[in-house]
Design an enzyme around this catalytic site. Structure first.
Site, short mmCIF file in Angstrom:
data_model
loop_
_atom_site.label_atom_id
_atom_site.label_comp_id
_atom_site.label_asym_id
_atom_site.label_seq_id
_atom_site.Cartn_x
_atom_site.Cartn_y
_atom_site.Cartn_z
N TYR A 233 56.40 32.02 32.21
CA TYR A 233 55.25 31.14 32.43
C TYR A 233 55.72 29.71 32.15
O TYR A 233 56.15 29.40 31.04
CB TYR A 233 54.08 31.52 31.51
N HIS A 265 54.60 33.86 41.51
CA HIS A 265 53.62 34.94 41.49
C HIS A 265 52.19 34.43 41.45
O HIS A 265 51.34 34.87 42.22
CB HIS A 265 53.88 35.84 40.28
N HIS A 415 39.79 37.26 33.18
CA HIS A 415 40.96 36.91 32.36
C HIS A 415 41.02 37.74 31.08
O HIS A 415 40.04 37.83 30.34
CB HIS A 415 40.91 35.43 31.99
N MET A 490 41.90 38.44 24.85
CA MET A 490 40.74 37.72 25.33
C MET A 490 39.95 38.64 26.26
O MET A 490 40.48 39.62 26.78
CB MET A 490 41.15 36.46 26.10
#
Length: 620
Positions: A233, A265, A415, A490
């Site tokens: 990332y 991606h 998410h 999360m």
């Protein structure tokens, strides 16, 4: 006797000799230096071109295009294969495993080439499917590449087939480098295989016209040397020009450096909070120890793109605000590089292009966070396969914060972090669940995008929005608590709606006092193993829990029945007036009814088998 061959594309029924062979062999394909068109059951090619394209493998050997017919509930696939190959496999599985996968196979025994619907068992052994639901429409050899055109219904009602829905689909592929004497001789463990995630069933949304004064802004990380690790990332901080006036973002699209299409991606652009005049510049891996902590406050999503997604257009009546003195000038670009082959030396400057206008639209689009508060109060025990946590946007909050006319949700981004497997948000009214806002039963934390809803959802004052996430912690030995860290969890749905309101966050968490009562119960029946003293943090307490079945069941019961603390927050991060602690869970008496899948009417066919269409020595 050879079937009819043509160097020009055509659509005709197979010859009688082929039909006779079909009862014995099934469907097969010409692969060597011929052009073959085989139309089955009077099939027609899709009238429109293939609008969606993705590379399947990093080397660019396999490229998939597809076209969706919602009227017929059928997908047409076009698979491009580069170079001389002994065969390929393509298919779908629940989480991207090569075992228990729904497959279509192209392979050769050294003399003939075959095409067939197949499946793999739990050991990766490939078997012929008794129902041939993948139908070959065309096979065409051009230069050094092969193009296969085939179709499949969304739902086949074959227990060996994957049900194609409008959530994330885990595509699997494999390349055969040598002939196999039979399909049953192939095992996926011996093949060059891979995984790609995509949303196959994208909503049919009309494209609004662009205004004459539209401008563009590229948010790109400059000249990144893509790391040779599988997953990276990458974070990059940039800023808007000084005194940048208010505009509306009306569309955005991906800019992917040529040649890196299989490595980039997904990407997201976040706006930073307006708490500081400046944010430190940064261009590096998001997990770097050199990354400034303040970058964690750049989490207001402006744009999100994932592999296979096309340009994202906002409704004609709404735009996302960008600029003005009331918002931060600083933006964070996050790029997820997927490099399973550990390719080295590749440079990249991919990013997202924002299309914006000074002609402000009638409504400003807002983004609201639904789900769970980022807090360790919500935790998942280790060794769980399907543990569910739920967050609530309560009727009291929507009654106070939404306009009388309500709001319209037109898009959504789900998410979680690494253990998330499913996410769903449901709208409830008058104690009954009315409709699903968004759902992904095959959610992957490595594939996130803002998705347009098929139908906009209107939320009225007094409605309840319920967001549930399902987690898998089979590979963890400690409890996973909520929080910002990638190893924490999360449960969020960023809903995009209009008109924008003061309500930016509508989430919940279990009441802290009731969680402490849970730890006391654990101690009462577990010999005081959990410290309930004031100096012990909640993560420390969860780390001390012995995770027997009683403690697991008690935690589930706590989350299902205990009062909650509701965060009904304004854009200033201040809660709307009132007491939001010790709130009862919403009383929901009925759930959304799930429609039963419609099974297609099967045509009578002969015994399933690989149907030989042509031998390698045929004239053409």
């Amino acid at each position: 006797m050879q079937p009819h061959l043509s160097h020009q594309p055509c659509w005709s029924l197979p010859s009688p000799s082929v039909r006779e062979a079909a009862s014995m062999y099934g469907t097969a394909v010409a692969i060597f230096l011929v052009i073959l068109v085989a139309a089955l059951q009077g099939s027609e090619p899709p009238e429109s071109p293939f609008p969606y394209h993705i590379p399947l493998d990093p080397e660019g050997t396999l490229e998939l295009s597809w076209n969706v017919s919602y009227d017929q509930e059928i997908i047409h696939f076009q698979l491009q294969v580069q170079g001389p190959r002994a065969g390929v496999l393509f298919g779908m599985s629940d989480r991207g495993e090569m075992e228990n996968a729904d497959l279509v196979m192209l392979w050769t025994d050294g003399d003939r080439t075959y095409f067939a619907d197949a499946w793999s068992d739990q050991k990766g052994q490939i078997h012929l499917d008794t129902h041939q639901d993948y139908q070959l429409l065309q096979a065409q050899r051009v230069s050094n590449s092969l193009s296969l055109l085939f179709k499949r219904p969304f739902v086949t009602c074959d227990p060996k087939d994957y049900v194609i829905e409008d959530d994330t689909v885990h595509l699997v592929y494999g390349i055969l480098e040598e002939p196999f004497q039979s399909l049953e001789a192939i095992n996926t463990s011996g093949l060059h295989t891979g995984l790609q995630q995509v949303q196959l069933l994208k909503p049919e949304v009309s494209t609004p016209a662009m205004p004459a004064d539209v401008q563009t802004m590229d948010i790109r990380a400059p000249d990144v040397l893509i790391p040779s690790t599988e997953t990276t990332y990458w974070c990059y901080i940039t800023e808007l020009p000084l005194h940048f006036p208010r505009h509306h973002i009306i569309m955005y699209e991906a800019i992917v450096t040529e040649g890196n299409e299989a490595l980039v991606h997904h990407m997201e652009v976040f706006q930073c909070t307006n708490e500081s005049e400046a944010f430190p510049m940064f261009n590096g891996p998001c997990d770097s120890k050199m990354k400034p902590d303040r970058l964690n406050y750049c989490r207001h999503v402006l744009a999100a793109w994932a592999l296979g997604a096309k340009a994202f257009y906002y409704p004609e009546e709404a735009g996302v605000p960008l600029g003005s003195s009331g918002s931060s000038r600083f933006l964070r670009l996050e790029v997820h590089y997927h490099n399973p082959r550990n390719i080295q030396g590749r440079r990249d400057s991919s990013g997202i292009r924002l299309h914006y206008t000074a002609s402000l639209r009638p409504n400003e689009a807002g983004i609201m966070e639904l789900g769970l508060v980022y807090t360790p109060l919500m935790a998942i025990p280790p060794q769980e396969t399907t543990f569910v946590l739920t967050g609530y946007c309560t009727d009291r909050c929507t009654q106070m914060a939404l306009p009388k006319s309500g709001i319209r949700i037109f898009a959504s981004q789900l998410h979680t972090h690494l253990t998330g497997r499913k996410v769903i948000t449901v709208l409830a009214r008058d104690g009954q669940q009315r409709e699903v806002v968004n759902r992904d039963n095959h959610y992957s934390p490595h594939f996130q995008e803002i998705r347009m809803l098929k139908n906009a959802v209107t939320v009225h004052q007094g409605d309840v929005l319920i967001t549930s996430c399902t987690y898998n912690t089979e590979n963890r030995t400690m409890a996973t608590v909520g929080g910002f860290g990638i190893l924490e969890e999360m449960c969020v749905n960023y809903v995009h709606y209009y008109p924008k309101t003061e309500l930016e966050l509508c989430k919940s968490a279990v009441d802290d006092g009731f969680l402490q009562k849970y730890f006391h119960i654990v101690n009462r029946f577990g010999n005081e193993e959990v410290c309930t003293c004031p100096q012990a943090s909640v993560p420390q307490q969860f780390a001390s829990v012995p995770w027997n079945s009683f403690n697991r069941d008690m935690l589930k019961a706590l989350y299902n029945y205990a009062p909650i603390s509701v965060h009904c927050n304004k854009t200033s991060a201040v809660r709307f007036p009132g007491n939001w602690n010790l709130q009862p869970l919403p009383n929901i008496t009925s759930a959304v009814e799930e429609p039963d899948p419609r099974c297609p009417i099967r045509q009578t066919r002969g015994p399933a088998g690989p149907f030989v269409v042509i031998t390698h020595g045929g004239r053409h």
